[in-house]
Design a protein around this motif. Sequence first.
Motif, PDB file in Angstrom:
ATOM      1  N   GLU A  17      -0.992   0.019  -5.477  1.00 60.89           N
ATOM      2  CA  GLU A  17      -1.599   0.851  -6.397  1.00 60.89           C
ATOM      3  C   GLU A  17      -2.188   0.786  -7.608  1.00 60.89           C
ATOM      4  O   GLU A  17      -3.306   1.517  -7.814  1.00 60.89           O
ATOM      5  N   LEU A  23      -4.362  -1.292  -8.002  1.00 64.06           N
ATOM      6  CA  LEU A  23      -5.710  -1.708  -7.694  1.00 64.06           C
ATOM      7  C   LEU A  23      -6.423  -0.932  -7.199  1.00 64.06           C
ATOM      8  O   LEU A  23      -7.532  -1.108  -6.566  1.00 64.06           O
ATOM      9  N   ARG A  24      -6.017   0.350  -6.825  1.00 59.53           N
ATOM     10  CA  ARG A  24      -6.597   1.470  -5.971  1.00 59.53           C
ATOM     11  C   ARG A  24      -8.069   1.888  -6.115  1.00 59.53           C
ATOM     12  O   ARG A  24      -8.706   1.575  -5.148  1.00 59.53           O
ATOM     13  N   ASP A  25      -8.410   2.077  -7.553  1.00 59.11           N
ATOM     14  CA  ASP A  25      -9.900   2.337  -7.416  1.00 59.11           C
ATOM     15  C   ASP A  25     -10.775   1.245  -7.084  1.00 59.11           C
ATOM     16  O   ASP A  25     -11.675   1.286  -6.314  1.00 59.11           O
ATOM     17  N   ARG A  26     -10.457  -0.299  -7.486  1.00 59.95           N
ATOM     18  CA  ARG A  26     -11.209  -1.194  -6.960  1.00 59.95           C
ATOM     19  C   ARG A  26     -11.089  -1.434  -5.440  1.00 59.95           C
ATOM     20  O   ARG A  26     -12.241  -2.010  -4.881  1.00 59.95           O
ATOM     21  N   MET A  39      -1.353   1.131  -0.352  1.00 61.19           N
ATOM     22  CA  MET A  39      -1.225   1.286  -1.761  1.00 61.19           C
ATOM     23  C   MET A  39       0.494   1.578  -2.102  1.00 61.19           C
ATOM     24  O   MET A  39       0.987   1.202  -3.041  1.00 61.19           O
ATOM     25  N   HIS A  87     -11.462   1.212   5.359  1.00 60.47           N
ATOM     26  CA  HIS A  87     -10.824   2.044   4.730  1.00 60.47           C
ATOM     27  C   HIS A  87     -10.157   3.239   5.453  1.00 60.47           C
ATOM     28  O   HIS A  87     -11.036   3.878   6.371  1.00 60.47           O
ATOM     29  N   ASP A 146      -3.459   4.203   2.148  1.00 57.83           N
ATOM     30  CA  ASP A 146      -2.382   4.702   1.316  1.00 57.83           C
ATOM     31  C   ASP A 146      -0.942   4.289   1.802  1.00 57.83           C
ATOM     32  O   ASP A 146      -0.256   3.470   1.290  1.00 57.83           O
ATOM     33  N   CYS A 168     -10.534   1.053  -3.251  1.00 63.09           N
ATOM     34  CA  CYS A 168     -11.384   2.020  -2.339  1.00 63.09           C
ATOM     35  C   CYS A 168     -12.786   1.636  -2.442  1.00 63.09           C
ATOM     36  O   CYS A 168     -13.526   2.165  -1.773  1.00 63.09           O
ATOM     37  N   ALA A 169     -13.481   1.128  -3.391  1.00 63.26           N
ATOM     38  CA  ALA A 169     -14.757   0.720  -3.637  1.00 63.26           C
ATOM     39  C   ALA A 169     -15.254  -0.814  -2.956  1.00 63.26           C
ATOM     40  O   ALA A 169     -16.035  -0.943  -2.883  1.00 63.26           O
TER      41      ALA A 169
END
Length: 628
Positions: free
Chosen positions: A292, A294-297, A268, A108, A247, A299-300
């Motif tokens: 973008e 899928l950002r949350d997934r 993103m 990340h 990003d 990032c995790a």
Amino acid sequence: MQRNINVRVKGGLHARPIAELVRLSRAFRADIEILHDGRVALTRSSMKLLMLGVKEGQTVTLRGRGDDTQTAMDQICRFLDGAQAQATPPAKPAIAASDGLAIGPAFHFVQPRVHPEPDYVEACAVESELRRLQGAAARLTARIRADAACTAHAGTRQILQALSDLAEDTEWLDTLAGRVRAGMSSVAAVQQTGTENARQIAALDDPYASARAEDMRSVAHLMALELQGQKPLTLNAAPDGAIIVADELPALDIGNTDLARLGGIVCMKGAVTSHAAIIARAYGVPAVFGAEALRDRLCAAHRIAIDGARGLVIPDPDAATEQQFADAAQAAQKDAADLLRFRDVAPQTPAGHAITVAANLGSVAELDRACAAGAMGVGLFRTELMFIDAAGPPAEDDQYQVYSAILARFPEHPVIIRTLDIGADKPLRGLTATAEENPALGVRGIRLCLSRPDVFKPQLRALLRAAPHGHLKVMLPMVSDLSELRATRDLIDQCRTELTHEGTAHGTFDLGIMVETPAAVLTADLLAQEAAFFSIGTNDLTQYLMAADRLNPNVAQLCRADHPSVLAAIKAVCAAASRHGIWVGICGEAAADPALVPLFIAAGVTELSMSPGAIARVKRQICGLEGL
Ligand code: PEP
Ligand code: MG
């Protein structure tokens, strides 16, 4: 072996699924044919498959021979049954920025933030605050200098040198020390002074002022981090084979790392034609942008699988997907070995049409890869990357060196250099207007160059000087009116006269245009009378014909070069060119699209220019294009 199957691929076998089917079939040694309506097509031949015209819901017969027929048939049946699309629900199509499959640990790439600190310190703490400031300034300068010394990338080196000049600038350091002596905390002094300086620099009447202002902001941010003992993140911290999640990736970060070491890139933001995407393709690193949704997934995620050719990103893939990727990677390796046979081939269709397969390049550093890939010259050299990388417009002499170096590597082939194309998706700090509501419809490409002879003429002079070193052709981006070609020709004449008076050696070149606007398509007959050649920029032509922003993932389904309107425009351009005896090439991303290559050749295109990684594959396809 023979099997009947009902085709449940959405919309039937049109260009896009055919490309996938061809790709799938190439992973096997078996010859699989589809029989339909009295006609037959090998599943490796996109042209023949297109001509079958199989619709959704129709039944076809599959016939196969060869040692892995059973597995090939099974997989092709699954594909025709529409199963593949349903088998990967976690995958969300984004922007296919650079071909290739990758699976690996997520890295990340998020820069640390400066922690808030009080703006002022007690009087008794001023001396230690001053020492803190001086120590941080010295460490920062030494680090940037060391980075500059070990980067192999000339553009990055220049940017780093500009940053280190700013970091050790005595006026900057004196102002900071003065503020700290007056009781300000060093972090507050750095942030406040940085902001003020950046604002003043941006207001200067200098085309590169905003670039300098951005550098000032970078130095202030780096210095504030240094004061707090925080290290900025660099891509060098990513483990080998990592999938970078960011990003967006600034040019500085990309230029400052050994890209070939990375597994892949997911951003993103970004576009197929962004600087980062072009560099990723040049180095063969798979990349997917515009993820973008899928950002949350992402990032995790701990592991990520990407298919750069299809714009697929799969955060934390399950075991079946891991296996699927491993199999596909193995098949790709096998395919790469087969492709080697085509590297030095000058391809002809079976009916004898010779096609030039050239490379799209953005820097001299990519030359080795292009030559190793079997490029028949350069079909598009994007000169803007030289400008974007540099700390100011590159000098005429520097440009001359670059153009001559490229020509020298291709003594047998044409090298097409495109004049500066900045604006819209390729903004250049300091040169492009910042206040345009619609930059894609604004002062970009040839429009900008003609409005800035101080920038354009050194480029034209450098090109004229480089011309004797090889087969140089020059093309103009974003032409929408014949007057732009004529005005450029006038400027070239002026440059030629100047060079002659100065006694500077120079030569001549063919001057062609890129066909990227609907206006150029509709006036192709006029333009063809004065342009030496056409090179169709399908990236922009598609965006302008479809009124669909090439950077906006939400309209990506419209921004497709295989849309009938784009194909009709290409046909019309080829017909106009043929009426006036000039040749047509394609240098947009579609030039390497296996589903479109046969259509382009059938329309009369004789040159295809693409990322080096696609060259051998397209050569092989051309040699097998039965019926053309
Ligand atoms: C194009 O528009 O197709 C093209 C090749 O130019 P660029 O992508 O650099 O705008
Ligand atoms: Mg373009």
